[in-house]
Design a protein around this motif. Sequence first.
Motif, mmCIF file in Angstrom:
data_model
loop_
_atom_site.group_PDB
_atom_site.id
_atom_site.type_symbol
_atom_site.label_atom_id
_atom_site.label_comp_id
_atom_site.label_asym_id
_atom_site.label_seq_id
_atom_site.Cartn_x
_atom_site.Cartn_y
_atom_site.Cartn_z
ATOM 1 N N ASP A 248 0.849 -1.195 0.000
ATOM 2 C CA ASP A 248 0.000 0.000 0.000
ATOM 3 C C ASP A 248 0.875 1.233 0.000
ATOM 4 N N PHE A 249 0.492 2.224 -0.810
ATOM 5 C CA PHE A 249 1.159 3.518 -0.787
ATOM 6 C C PHE A 249 0.174 4.557 -0.280
ATOM 7 N N ASP A 250 0.543 5.206 0.822
ATOM 8 C CA ASP A 250 -0.296 6.230 1.444
ATOM 9 C C ASP A 250 0.189 7.595 0.972
ATOM 10 N N GLU A 251 -0.584 8.217 0.085
ATOM 11 C CA GLU A 251 -0.168 9.493 -0.506
ATOM 12 C C GLU A 251 -0.198 10.643 0.489
ATOM 13 N N ARG A 252 -0.839 10.476 1.626
ATOM 14 C CA ARG A 252 -0.894 11.556 2.609
ATOM 15 C C ARG A 252 0.491 11.903 3.137
ATOM 16 N N ASP A 253 1.305 10.884 3.413
ATOM 17 C CA ASP A 253 2.649 11.136 3.940
ATOM 18 C C ASP A 253 3.720 10.355 3.188
ATOM 19 N N ASN A 254 3.340 9.846 1.987
ATOM 20 C CA ASN A 254 4.281 9.117 1.123
ATOM 21 C C ASN A 254 4.893 7.905 1.817
ATOM 22 N N THR A 255 4.069 7.196 2.597
ATOM 23 C CA THR A 255 4.539 5.984 3.264
ATOM 24 C C THR A 255 4.145 4.752 2.453
ATOM 25 N N LEU A 256 5.122 3.905 2.217
ATOM 26 C CA LEU A 256 4.905 2.629 1.546
ATOM 27 C C LEU A 256 4.893 1.531 2.596
ATOM 28 N N ARG A 257 3.887 0.669 2.549
ATOM 29 C CA ARG A 257 3.778 -0.454 3.484
ATOM 30 C C ARG A 257 3.749 -1.763 2.708
ATOM 31 N N VAL A 258 4.488 -2.757 3.191
ATOM 32 C CA VAL A 258 4.526 -4.079 2.562
ATOM 33 C C VAL A 258 4.422 -5.139 3.652
ATOM 34 N N VAL A 259 3.519 -6.102 3.454
ATOM 35 C CA VAL A 259 3.330 -7.194 4.410
ATOM 36 C C VAL A 259 4.256 -8.351 4.044
ATOM 37 N N VAL A 260 5.029 -8.828 5.037
ATOM 38 C CA VAL A 260 5.892 -10.000 4.855
ATOM 39 C C VAL A 260 5.589 -10.978 5.990
ATOM 40 N N MET A 261 5.128 -12.184 5.620
ATOM 41 C CA MET A 261 4.776 -13.197 6.610
ATOM 42 C C MET A 261 5.972 -14.110 6.878
ATOM 43 N N SER A 262 6.207 -14.401 8.138
ATOM 44 C CA SER A 262 7.380 -15.158 8.570
ATOM 45 C C SER A 262 7.208 -16.653 8.321
ATOM 46 N N PRO A 263 8.324 -17.394 8.312
ATOM 47 C CA PRO A 263 8.261 -18.844 8.092
ATOM 48 C C PRO A 263 7.719 -19.592 9.303
ATOM 49 N N SER A 264 7.239 -20.813 9.049
ATOM 50 C CA SER A 264 6.940 -21.795 10.075
ATOM 51 C C SER A 264 6.024 -21.211 11.161
ATOM 52 N N ILE A 265 6.235 -21.599 12.399
ATOM 53 C CA ILE A 265 5.397 -21.162 13.504
ATOM 54 C C ILE A 265 5.531 -19.677 13.768
ATOM 55 N N CYS A 266 6.629 -19.078 13.304
ATOM 56 C CA CYS A 266 6.849 -17.646 13.525
ATOM 57 C C CYS A 266 5.861 -16.778 12.748
ATOM 58 N N ILE A 267 5.103 -17.375 11.840
ATOM 59 C CA ILE A 267 4.062 -16.613 11.158
ATOM 60 C C ILE A 267 3.094 -16.008 12.168
ATOM 61 N N LEU A 268 2.972 -16.660 13.330
ATOM 62 C CA LEU A 268 2.051 -16.194 14.362
ATOM 63 C C LEU A 268 2.652 -15.116 15.255
ATOM 64 N N PHE A 269 3.983 -14.963 15.232
ATOM 65 C CA PHE A 269 4.640 -14.125 16.240
ATOM 66 C C PHE A 269 5.356 -12.901 15.682
ATOM 67 N N ASP A 270 6.086 -13.067 14.567
ATOM 68 C CA ASP A 270 6.902 -11.931 14.135
ATOM 69 C C ASP A 270 6.750 -11.578 12.661
#
Length: 279
Positions: A248-270
């Motif tokens: 997502d690119f937020d044009e209000r403050d030019n912030t780019l956000r990207v979701v990255v899901m962690s491997p294995s059980i860490c998908i739930l934590f970090d």
Amino acid sequence: MRRTGIVLTLAALLAVVSPALAQAVTGWTEVGSDNARALDESQGLATIVRPSGTTIRYTGIGTIPADLNSQGWNHVGDPGSAQGWYVEPYQRDDRGAKLFRVQAPDGSWANYKHALESWEANNNSFAAVSPDARWLVAGEWGTMSRLLVHPMPGVVATNPAQNLPMAGTIRLDHAVRDVQGCDFQTATRLLCASDDPDGSLFGTTKPLLQVDLAGPLNGSDVTGHVTSLGQLPLRSGCSGSFEVEGIDFDERDNTLRVVVMSPSICILFDSKTYRFQQR
């Protein structure tokens, strides 16, 4: 001597623990991150700007409405938004229609279906709304040299009972693989998150891609020049395969956000939604 050793040890730890403030991808500086919940924040996000207020809305398996799921649309992708309009892309396991769930600026919802072309993959990975809210860009899975363009449902295509047609394609000058999300930075620039596990296309896995269009979308085919900006952050307490998701690119403050899901059980934590800004 002991104090010097402690200082050096702390410096080394900080270098490992705090790479978030270093240059992550070309032209963008990572400025922070937020935890991404596996159930309802794992597919993507969109910033919705309306007179009533601004919200950042995430999607995940836990956000799929029960009625759509029961009808076969069991996967939601990365949503998009512009001019107060909001779009969620859905797909099925069969060769049935794709579905775009659209919320108008006044909060009302409508479902628009697109019958697949004979050459079209059934994947509906993301929805990116052009800044003028007249065009909807969608994406398939696998190795592709195109992005798909529809008239914006609710704005240009206004009858949910009719098939949402194809308006054209963005013809890419370089193949891309497993694009999970795109968003417009300007009328002629898309930023895309690729979950490419191979790395042979751009020399790195999981790249952030920039697609520069020959001109604004107008309902016909347009060419897009693809540039890799480098690998997105892959950091976790677990080792294994990360999954890059929506953007997502937020044009209000030019912030780019990207979701990255962690491997294995860490998908739930970090798992993280990383934030970047151009400096």
